[in-house]
Design an enzyme around this catalytic site. Structure first.
Site, PDB file in Angstrom:
ATOM      1  N   LYS A 108       0.824  -1.216   0.000  1.00 44.58           N
ATOM      2  CA  LYS A 108       0.000   0.000   0.000  1.00 44.58           C
ATOM      3  C   LYS A 108       0.853   1.259   0.000  1.00 44.58           C
ATOM      4  CE  LYS A 108      -4.325  -1.742   1.733  1.00 44.58           C
ATOM      5  NZ  LYS A 108      -5.387  -1.686   2.710  1.00 44.58           N
ATOM      6  N   LYS A 193      -5.853  -9.337  -5.575  1.00 43.85           N
ATOM      7  CA  LYS A 193      -7.033  -9.836  -4.844  1.00 43.85           C
ATOM      8  C   LYS A 193      -8.212  -8.898  -5.115  1.00 43.85           C
ATOM      9  CE  LYS A 193      -6.989  -7.479  -0.434  1.00 43.85           C
ATOM     10  NZ  LYS A 193      -7.296  -7.484   0.960  1.00 43.85           N
ATOM     11  N   LYS A 196     -12.035  -4.209  -1.791  1.00 45.88           N
ATOM     12  CA  LYS A 196     -13.139  -3.237  -1.743  1.00 45.88           C
ATOM     13  C   LYS A 196     -12.668  -1.814  -1.959  1.00 45.88           C
ATOM     14  CE  LYS A 196     -13.603  -4.272   3.128  1.00 45.88           C
ATOM     15  NZ  LYS A 196     -12.272  -4.046   3.647  1.00 45.88           N
TER      16      LYS A 196
HETATM   17  P1  TYM Z   1     -10.552  -6.539   5.376  1.00 44.19           P
HETATM   18  O1  TYM Z   1     -11.672  -5.600   5.599  1.00 44.19           O
HETATM   19  O2  TYM Z   1      -9.542  -6.199   4.335  1.00 44.19           O
HETATM   20  O3  TYM Z   1     -11.124  -7.939   5.025  1.00 44.19           O
HETATM   21  C1  TYM Z   1     -12.109  -8.581   5.849  1.00 44.19           C
HETATM   22  C2  TYM Z   1     -11.979 -10.070   5.690  1.00 44.19           C
HETATM   23  O4  TYM Z   1     -12.155 -10.450   4.318  1.00 44.19           O
HETATM   24  C3  TYM Z   1     -11.032 -11.209   3.880  1.00 44.19           C
HETATM   25  N1  TYM Z   1     -10.801 -10.863   2.475  1.00 44.19           N
HETATM   26  C4  TYM Z   1     -10.796 -11.753   1.484  1.00 44.19           C
HETATM   27  N2  TYM Z   1     -10.976 -13.075   1.471  1.00 44.19           N
HETATM   28  C5  TYM Z   1     -10.919 -13.683   0.264  1.00 44.19           C
HETATM   29  N3  TYM Z   1     -10.705 -13.035  -0.896  1.00 44.19           N
HETATM   30  C6  TYM Z   1     -10.526 -11.705  -0.933  1.00 44.19           C
HETATM   31  N4  TYM Z   1     -10.359 -11.084  -2.097  1.00 44.19           N
HETATM   32  C7  TYM Z   1     -10.571 -10.994   0.300  1.00 44.19           C
HETATM   33  N5  TYM Z   1     -10.450  -9.679   0.632  1.00 44.19           N
HETATM   34  C8  TYM Z   1     -10.577  -9.635   1.969  1.00 44.19           C
HETATM   35  C9  TYM Z   1      -9.876 -10.739   4.762  1.00 44.19           C
HETATM   36  O5  TYM Z   1      -8.848 -11.710   4.829  1.00 44.19           O
HETATM   37  C10 TYM Z   1     -10.563 -10.561   6.079  1.00 44.19           C
HETATM   38  O6  TYM Z   1     -10.712 -11.809   6.761  1.00 44.19           O
HETATM   39  N6  TYM Z   1      -7.435  -5.501   9.081  1.00 44.19           N
HETATM   40  C11 TYM Z   1      -8.563  -6.354   8.721  1.00 44.19           C
HETATM   41  C12 TYM Z   1      -9.701  -6.266   9.685  1.00 44.19           C
HETATM   42  C13 TYM Z   1      -9.294  -6.450  11.080  1.00 44.19           C
HETATM   43  C14 TYM Z   1      -9.117  -7.673  11.767  1.00 44.19           C
HETATM   44  C15 TYM Z   1      -8.739  -7.329  13.069  1.00 44.19           C
HETATM   45  C16 TYM Z   1      -9.258  -8.989  11.397  1.00 44.19           C
HETATM   46  C17 TYM Z   1      -9.034  -5.478  11.956  1.00 44.19           C
HETATM   47  N7  TYM Z   1      -8.677  -6.007  13.160  1.00 44.19           N
HETATM   48  C18 TYM Z   1      -8.482  -8.319  14.030  1.00 44.19           C
HETATM   49  C19 TYM Z   1      -8.978  -9.962  12.337  1.00 44.19           C
HETATM   50  C20 TYM Z   1      -8.628  -9.618  13.618  1.00 44.19           C
HETATM   51  C21 TYM Z   1      -9.048  -5.923   7.361  1.00 44.19           C
HETATM   52  O7  TYM Z   1      -8.835  -4.806   6.921  1.00 44.19           O
HETATM   53  O8  TYM Z   1      -9.820  -6.842   6.734  1.00 44.19           O
END
Ligand code: TYM
Length: 325
Positions: A108, A193, A196
């Site tokens: 990023k 990937k 969003k």
């Molecule tokens: P985030 O919002 O990027 O993604 C949320 C969840 O979706 C999964 N994910 C995917 N899985 C499959 N294919 C994809 N293209 C894809 N894009 C996203 C991510 O692996 C995730 O499980 N930092 C984290 C959120 C967070 C968090 C935490 C998670 C904050 N604190 C503590 C676990 C524990 C995030 O931005 O996820």
């Protein structure tokens, strides 16, 4: 055993979020598990406050619509005082090198280009906030997609280090990654990937996209000119992505799911229908919940109360052992 995971409102939930995370949380969830909207993580780049607030609300509604129990949900910023305190404590035991190694930060920060948007300190330290999220709630299992596994590993390292240096305060967590659809790829560029917060959304399927838009995006998905309907992720990444999506939506094995299709076009039609069927109920229920404003507020307030109470003693222990407060 406590399962714990979050989703950041940096955009609407995508099919990747849904298949890789949300639907699994809803299906495999046990009483005591916790899921949250990580709105504080949505502040690590340039952002629009009203949009962040609206997306936080929409994601909370989507998590409920997917079937996660209201008492298992909260919004991260409702715990800001506790999380801010614990993040500082953990930052003071995390090395610069450990934070700098995080792949997502490297991607990023370089993608943005220093001159266009300055890279914020928050982007660099947010994996430590993520560790605080996890450790505050005493989670031992953290279900995430592959992209987040490295951050959970950091939480594990920091928990072990704190416990070893100051005394036992934290449960040591571990990441659990889903077997199928661990990484749904962008339909227009399968080397990335499905994200969003992608600038260009032609290859991103959003949970709130209407069915016709989903169909159009899937029909335009990049494949190849080989004409071989086989699951070969390295040689045919676009096709493999479509097969993985179909497998995840239908519950069939990825190597079998392509059998019987005469062309890529036929396969895309089947993928489109499977995705539309998968997302329709969630989109409709999310829309209903957003209209039930008072109910959503009530669920959010109750979730905040439960999560705050749950983390309080762990933060108190960590402060005492760390010699502060
Ligand atoms: P985030 O919002 O990027 O993604 C949320 C969840 O979706 C999964 N994910 C995917 N899985 C499959 N294919 C994809 N293209 C894809 N894009 C996203 C991510 O692996 C995730 O499980 N930092 C984290 C959120 C967070 C968090 C935490 C998670 C904050 N604190 C503590 C676990 C524990 C995030 O931005 O996820």
């Amino acid at each position: 055993m406590t399962c714990f995971s979050g989703i950041t409102p940096s955009g609407g939930a995508t099919l990747g979020n849904y298949l890789g995370a949300i639907s699994r949380w809803a299906r495999d969830g046990r009483p005591g598990d916790l899921y949250f909207v990580s709105d504080l993580h949505g502040m690590t780049g340039a952002y629009h406050p009203q949009r962040l607030r609206a997306r936080t609300r929409e994601l909370l509604a989507t998590l409920l619509a997917a079937g996660i129990e209201p008492e298992q949900l909260f919004v991260q910023s409702d715990l800001l005082p506790q999380l801010g305190a614990l993040t500082w404590i953990l930052e003071c035991s995390c090395s610069f090198g450990e934070a700098a190694r995080m792949t997502q930060f490297k991607e990023k920060s370089s993608a943005k280009g220093l001159e266009a948007t300055p890279v914020r300190v928050g982007l660099f330290t947010y994996p430590v906030l993520m560790a605080a999220d996890i450790l505050l709630q005493g989670a031992d299992e953290v279900p995430v997609g592959e992209d987040q596994a490295q951050h959970v590993e950091l939480a594990r390292t920091l928990a072990r280090r704190f416990n070893g240096t100051f005394g036992d305060a934290f449960v040591v967590p571990r990441a659990v990654t889903p077997p199928a659809a661990a990484r749904v790829r962008d339909l227009a560029d399968p080397s990335r990937k499905m994200d969003k917060s992608a600038r260009d959304s032609v290859g991103v399927l959003y949970v709130m996209d209407p069915p016709d838009l989903l169909r159009r995006k899937i029909r335009r998905a990049v494949t190849d000119s080989l004409g071989r309907l086989e699951y070969r992720p390295v040689e045919q990444p676009g096709l493999a992505n479509l097969l993985e999506i179909l497998a995840a939506c239908t519950g069939k094995p990825v190597r079998e799911v392509g059998a019987g299709f005469g062309s890529y076009g036929d396969l895309k039609e089947a993928v489109a229908e499977a995705v539309v069927d998968e997302l329709r109920p969630v989109r409709e229920r999310t829309t209903e919940l957003l209209a039930e404003s008072a109910e959503l507020d009530r669920i959010r307030a109750r979730g905040a109360e439960l999560a705050t109470a749950r983390g309080a003693h762990r933060l108190a222990t960590a402060q005492r052992l760390a010699g502060v407060g």
